[in-house]
Enzyme design. Structure first.
Site, short mmCIF file in Angstrom:
data_model
loop_
_atom_site.label_atom_id
_atom_site.label_comp_id
_atom_site.label_asym_id
_atom_site.label_seq_id
_atom_site.Cartn_x
_atom_site.Cartn_y
_atom_site.Cartn_z
N SER A 91 11.95 45.21 21.12
CA SER A 91 12.10 44.50 22.36
C SER A 91 11.23 44.52 23.54
CB SER A 91 13.66 44.85 22.60
OG SER A 91 14.20 44.22 23.68
N GLY A 92 10.75 43.76 24.00
CA GLY A 92 9.89 43.49 25.16
C GLY A 92 8.36 43.69 24.66
N THR A 96 8.37 36.70 22.29
CA THR A 96 8.81 35.55 22.66
C THR A 96 7.56 34.69 23.62
OG1 THR A 96 11.13 35.73 22.63
CG2 THR A 96 10.62 34.09 24.06
N ASN A 141 13.86 44.81 28.37
CA ASN A 141 13.05 43.73 28.69
C ASN A 141 13.99 43.01 29.73
OD1 ASN A 141 11.68 41.25 28.61
ND2 ASN A 141 11.89 41.09 26.37
N SER A 144 15.01 39.61 27.56
CA SER A 144 15.36 39.80 26.25
C SER A 144 16.11 38.70 25.51
CB SER A 144 15.91 41.12 26.07
OG SER A 144 15.92 41.65 24.82
N SER A 145 15.26 38.25 24.31
CA SER A 145 16.07 37.24 23.61
C SER A 145 17.39 38.02 22.85
CB SER A 145 15.26 36.65 22.45
OG SER A 145 13.75 36.44 22.84
N GLY A 368 14.09 42.19 18.59
CA GLY A 368 13.33 43.28 17.52
C GLY A 368 14.44 44.35 17.26
N GLU A 370 16.19 47.47 17.30
CA GLU A 370 16.59 48.29 18.55
C GLU A 370 17.47 49.29 18.26
OE1 GLU A 370 17.36 45.30 21.23
OE2 GLU A 370 19.53 44.90 20.20
N1 LIG Z 1 0.81 37.83 26.43
C1 LIG Z 1 1.50 38.10 27.45
N2 LIG Z 1 0.75 38.14 28.59
C2 LIG Z 1 1.48 38.57 29.90
N3 LIG Z 1 2.88 39.08 29.82
C3 LIG Z 1 3.34 39.30 28.70
C4 LIG Z 1 2.89 38.74 27.30
N4 LIG Z 1 3.58 39.30 26.41
C5 LIG Z 1 4.69 39.79 26.94
N5 LIG Z 1 4.52 39.71 28.42
C6 LIG Z 1 5.58 40.37 29.28
O1 LIG Z 1 6.45 41.04 28.64
C7 LIG Z 1 7.87 40.58 28.76
C8 LIG Z 1 8.54 40.54 27.54
O2 LIG Z 1 8.20 39.67 26.67
P1 LIG Z 1 9.02 39.09 25.47
O3 LIG Z 1 10.18 38.49 26.30
O4 LIG Z 1 7.75 38.15 24.66
O5 LIG Z 1 9.13 40.30 24.38
P2 LIG Z 1 10.10 40.09 23.03
O6 LIG Z 1 9.43 40.71 22.13
O7 LIG Z 1 10.50 38.61 22.72
O8 LIG Z 1 11.26 40.98 23.44
P3 LIG Z 1 12.68 40.69 22.84
O9 LIG Z 1 12.84 41.24 21.53
O10 LIG Z 1 13.54 41.59 23.76
O11 LIG Z 1 13.09 39.35 22.94
C9 LIG Z 1 7.74 39.06 29.17
O12 LIG Z 1 8.52 38.67 29.98
C10 LIG Z 1 6.27 39.25 30.08
O13 LIG Z 1 6.56 39.67 31.42
MG LIG Z 2 12.17 37.61 22.91
#
Ligand SMILES: Nc1ncnc2c1ncn2[C@@H]1O[C@H](COP(=O)(O)OP(=O)(O)OP(=O)(O)O)[C@@H](O)[C@H]1O
Ligand SMILES: [Mg+2]
Length: 1042
Positions: A91-92, A96, A141, A144-145, A368, A370
């Site tokens: 997560s995070g 996404t 996050n 977080s999705s 992810g 968790e």
């Molecule tokens: N490539 C990137 N560039 C800049 N910031 C990023 C990038 N990837 C992630 N982040 C930052 O990290 C945060 C979390 O990323 P994201 O929501 O994609 O995580 P996730 O893997 O989808 O987590 P989850 O499993 O909780 O959904 C984003 O909101 C953003 O602030």
């Molecule tokens: Mg996500």
């Protein structure tokens, strides 16, 4: 990373860290993309990169998600295969965000008409909509999705995205009714509360968030960097784009608000029964949800149950206790929300569905793996799905690799790695032994009526079924599964409450079996595509850029199996490439392969490998590909290639630089001639002289450089004569820079430890702004007056033309005015005021006299300068005219000047045929260098830049442009060969101004400053001289007579 020489977790972590700290978030392990969350916007996601990665091979550019996406897109188009990308990570970690970059890239690179544009828009707009309803702030996050999604972008045969389909999984429903500390409910709630219009507030009963039980349990309402109100507008806009009608949009919001109000209904215990605490609170949710308040009350406090009594089945209403009523309310809220979510997904699907599928790229972004303090059923499911994904990753990467070796007929030994199939089986096995889900199903089916006893029974049954499994442990209120990513303790109580209260007549499908089916369907879908992987890594828990928590990364590197991934990738061979690609890449290494190999490709590859002496055990030839074992061996090839490129690049660079410099000087010279054109006679040797700029070599003259700023550029520097009020001359170093003009002199130090020494002194610095004009005579002398605000300077320099041209350029740049240059044979200059009698003006008068050297005669306030005639005022650089002709003219005019003393150079139209014959019978045997010269009119187009890159000729800084002369001169202009050389008495002599290299047996060669006998001057410009006992021809303007 496959090329790391040591594959330990340390080395991997180190490598990732180094790259991360340098702002490289992407790294490859073979085709797998590793992406480390930068927690800041990286600059390499612009249109420029989209362009760069389009159609480029993976190794051409730095690792990038665009490269992976482009690769998918091309694979799909070329191979006609569906593709999918599995984005995993905790997560995070950035899953996404990665998914969104993929969608963005695809929508940018693919074309399409208005319908396709509409589909693209919906695909992009689906993100804010689903995130509003499916994402939430968690401790890990802020966005977080809380659901998983598989987004298939469908393409036409032409590669246009003309449709799509979303499958969603595992919405975390428990969040609707309760959230942990520091977490929030789904974003939509806060968006609605912050962003609703006054009218909406009224209609939906919007209060502050702390009013609602479903929002106030965690006490967290705001998220850093999130503007809920703005996001609300975006969500509504997205619904609009997707085509959800206005009245339905209103209903969507009604359900959202209705759930909030539902949550505020509380119950009290009244005689073992749950009772609505305040019936007033029923009205609003009932209104919003469109149901009767009494019926709502009934449904919350009682339930229908089937029972069998003596073979008869009956349906009865059972009254619920307070706890059960609370539970029912929450179950209703969760179910409503889940259906609402499904409805939205459905709406998107409807808007982009296609009648038949062609190609597709699927993007899997689930939430992810968790671990929480208390892990309930939802965590159990999500972790199971992640386990399954890890399984396909392992299976497919390994399988694909293995298959390739088999296909290519390469020998290889399988590598050890942790196969998590054993964990998947532990969870989902049907029989022998039954997995956790089967046991769960079984217990639910038989125990649901009994309630309390279920916990113990489940634990017992689990113990019996999988108690000895090495990835399973149990304790009194739960069990531990040792997942690939860590141990997770699952609490029985929170594991499956919903199942125990299932309200269906037939034996229900348990949530467990549902998720099992979903997971397996997903796996099947993925298995049908060509898979790609993005492994996201979360470098810290602070969400701050450049914050690297080593142990966290190491843990992820471990459980993602990156080491194994690299191992497998390298098990046999670190590198493989199609013969044709290999040949293309390394063609430059040998003459036989450049520009292309003739013969069987495989032979060509072998030839290349042998040319770098690669050990036989370092490579294997497959059927279509060459496999190179160690990265070091590959580096050998790469290094040789680099070196070759480097050498060639240097040669090209050098030639190019010289070419550019030469062009620049030519241009400068032309401009310089333009300044004097028609105004001043020219010195014979100045017209075609190349400009040097810095004649003092300031680089090596710190004593002069001290007066300039550190990196001040020197445009021009030369030693000049400066004349004082009494017309006495003294040497000054004149330096022109973009900041102004410096005049540096030398003085004896009068005092101090350096007394008596001669030191450089800055005598004068003139800024461009204070210079008013420059004046010169019309004759061929080298005098010029710099007119300045305070007083003027009378100077004399051989390189006045060059200086003036540079000065006027800088002057114009700085002052935005044109420098006034005036010509006249009576120049006036104001002298510096110094004490008594200072100031006033002096006059310089120029007159015709004998010789090419100026004779000075000071008389009071007037200096008279006499000098012979120079080249006509209309003389201009050779480069003004077509080369073949003008040389002759220059020579001609040279001789005419000498013979007639000031004959004007003809500038009228000229008939080239009249006096040019390009070959004479005697000379036919001698090929003309560079082919015959071009014919052209005198004022024809500017000739192309000389292209003779004979190194020697290129020393343009101090030699005149020989190439042109040698090539273009007209042979018939030469005088007949001189009669037999006779020893001559001491006659006229000359000194070489420039080097000349004889081009034929009847020519002589000499170096700069060589002094030799001048045997004969000739009107053609080809003079005869004698040097070192040899008599021969040479161009007369290369020398000065002495
Ligand atoms: N490539 C990137 N560039 C800049 N910031 C990023 C990038 N990837 C992630 N982040 C930052 O990290 C945060 C979390 O990323 P994201 O929501 O994609 O995580 P996730 O893997 O989808 O987590 P989850 O499993 O909780 O959904 C984003 O909101 C953003 O602030
Ligand atoms: Mg996500």
């Amino acid at each position: 990373m496959v090329l790391l020489s040591k594959i330990t977790e340390d080395a991997i972590v180190d490598n990732l860290k180094k790259r991360y700290m340098d702002d490289y978030i992407f790294t490859y392990i073979g085709p797998v993309l590793i992406s480390v969350n930068p927690f800041k916007q990286m600059p390499y996601f612009t249109d420029r990169e989209i362009e760069l990665y389009q159609g480029a091979a993976q190794y051409e550019n730095p690792p990038h998600i665009y490269a992976l996406t482009d690769n998918m897109y091309r694979n799909m188009m070329i191979d006609g295969e569906n593709q999918c990308v599995i984005i995993s990570g905790e997560s995070g970690a950035g899953k996404t965000v990665a998914a969104k970059y993929i969608m963005g890239y695809i929508s940018k690179v693919s074309g399409g008409g208005s319908k396709v544009q509409h589909v693209k828009e919906i695909i992009l707009q689906s993100n804010p909509l689903l995130e509003a309803f499916g994402n939430a702030k968690t401790v890990r996050n802020n966005n977080s999705s809380r659901f998983g999604k598989y987004f298939e972008i469908q393409f036409s045969r032409g590669g246009e995205p003309d449709g799509g389909k979303i499958s969603n999984f595992l919405l975390e429903k428990s969040r609707v009714v309760s959230q942990n500390e520091n977490e929030r409910n789904f974003h939509i709630y806060y968006q609605l509360i912050e962003g609703a219009s006054a009218q909406q507030r009224e209609a939906l009963g919007i209060m502050t968030p702390d009013y609602y039980y479903y929002l106030n349990q965690s006490g967290t309402y705001k998220v850093d960097g999130t503007n809920d109100s703005k996001d609300f507008q975006e969500t509504m806009e997205a619904m609009q784009v997707i085509g959800i009608p206005g009245d339905i949009q209103t209903q969507v919001l009604q359900i959202v608000a209705g759930i909030l109000h539902l949550g505020n209904i509380s119950f009290i215990e009244a005689g073992n029964y749950g009772q609505v605490e305040s019936t007033d609170l029923l009205a609003f949710p009932a209104y919003l949800l469109g149901i009767d308040p009494n019926r709502l009350q009934d449904k919350l406090t009682s339930r229908k149950m089937d029972s069998k009594w003596g073979g008869k089945s009956e349906s009865i209403n059972v009254t619920l206790n307070q706890e059960q009523a609370n539970y029912t309310r929450d179950a209703l809220a969760k179910a409503l929300y889940a259906r609402l979510f499904d409805y939205l997904v459905e709406s998107i699907n409807k808007a982009i569905q296609k009648p038949h599928e062609e190609f597709s790229i699927g993007v899997l972004d689930i939430y992810g793996f968790e671990i929480f303090q208390r892990n309930g059923f939802e965590q159990f499911c999500i972790n199971f799905v992640n386990e399954k994904l890890q399984q396909i990753f392992i299976e497919l990467t390994l399988k694909a690799e293995q298959e390739e070796y088999v296909q290519e007929g390469i020998k290889w030994t399988p590598i050890e790695y942790f196969n998590n199939k054993i964990v998947c089986d532990l969870i989902e096995n049907k029989l022998n032994p039954p997995g956790i889900m089967s046991v769960l199903d079984d217990v639910c089916a038989t125990m649901h009526a009994k309630g309390e006893g279920a916990d113990g029974t489940l634990l017992q049954k689990l113990q019996a079924a999988v108690g000895t499994h090495e990835h399973f442990n149990s304790w009194n209120s739960g069990f531990v599964i040792h997942h690939y990513a860590g141990k997770v303790s699952n609490f029985i109580r929170s594991l499956f409450p919903e199942n125990l209260n299932t309200d269906k007549k037939a034996r229900p499908t348990t949530a467990g079996s549902k998720i099992k089916k979903q997971a397996n369907d997903l796996v099947n879908t993925l298995m049908k595509c060509t898979p790609h992987y993005i492994r996201c890594i979360k470098p810290n828990e602070t969400k701050r850029p450049k914050d690297w928590e080593e142990s966290r990364v190491r843990h992820q590197v471990e459980y993602l199996g990156l080491r194994e991934n690299i191992r497998v990738r390298r098990a046999g061979f670190a590198y493989r490439r199609l013969f044709s690609k290999f040949l293309m890449r390394y063609a430059i290494l040998t003459a036989e392969t450049w520009p292309c190999w003739r013969g069987p490709e495989q032979q060509g590859v072998l030839h290349l490998l042998r040319s770098v002496n690669m050990d036989n055990d370092q490579y294997q030839m497959g059927r279509t590909k060459v496999f190179v074992k160690n990265p070091e061996s590959l580096f050998l090839l790469e290094e040789m290639r680099e070196r070759k490129f480097d050498t060639f690049a240097r040669i090209i660079q050098k030639a190019w630089r010289k070419f550019i410099a030469r062009k620049k000087y030519e241009q400068m010279r032309e401009e310089a001639s333009d300044i004097l054109y028609n105004s001043k006679e020219r010195r014979k040797n100045s017209i075609n002289r190349n400009f040097v700029g810095d004649y003092l070599g300031l680089e090596q003259r710190p004593e002069l450089r001290q007066f300039l700023a550190k990196r001040e550029r020197v445009d021009f520097a030369d030693s000049v004569n400066k004349f004082d009020r009494r017309f006495k001359s003294i040497k000054r170093d004149l330096i022109l820079t973009p900041k102004g003009i410096y005049l540096i002199g030398r003085e004896k130090v009068k005092k101090g430890p350096e007394k008596g020494q001669i030191k450089e002194v800055l005598k004068r610095k003139m800024e461009f702004g204070s210079i008013s004009s420059v004046s010169l005579s019309t004759r061929q002398d080298d005098f010029f007056v710099l007119h300045e605000a305070q007083y003027d300077s009378l100077l004399e320099s051989n390189f006045k033309t060059e200086f003036l041209s540079l000065l006027s350029k800088r002057y114009e740049e700085v002052t935005k005015r044109k420098l006034t240059i005036s010509f006249g044979d009576r120049l006036e200059f104001r002298v510096k005021k110094e004490g008594w009698g200072g100031g006033g003006t002096r006059i310089v008068v120029f007159q015709k006299g004998p010789g090419d050297l100026a004779q000075l005669k000071p008389g009071g306030k007037t200096l008279s300068v006499t000098i012979g005639d120079g080249l006509p005022k209309s003389s201009s650089s050779l480069y003004h005219r077509t080369a073949g002709l003008l040389l002759k003219h220059t020579f001609r005019s040279l001789s005419s000047v000498h013979q007639n003393g000031g004959a004007k150079f003809p500038r009228g139209p000229h008939n080239p045929q009249a006096d040019i014959t390009y070959s004479s019978p005697q000379k036919q045997g001698r090929p003309l260098q560079g082919g015959p010269p071009k014919l052209g009119s005198q004022r024809g187009p500017r000739p192309p830049a000389p292209n003779q890159y004979n190194q020697r000729n290129l020393d343009f800084l101090n030699v005149p442009d020989q190439g042109m002369k040698q090539r273009k001169r007209s042979i018939t202009q030469r005088p007949p060969p001189a009669p037999k050389p006779q020893p001559r008495p001491q006659g006229p002599r000359c000194r070489a101004l420039y080097q000349y290299v004889g081009q034929d047996t009847d020519e002589i060669s000499f170096e700069v400053n060589d002094v030799f006998d001048l045997v004969k001057e000739d009107a053609s410009g080809w003079w005869t001289g004698r040097i070192g006992g040899k008599e021969g021809l040479f161009p007369g303007n290369y020398v000065e007579k002495i």
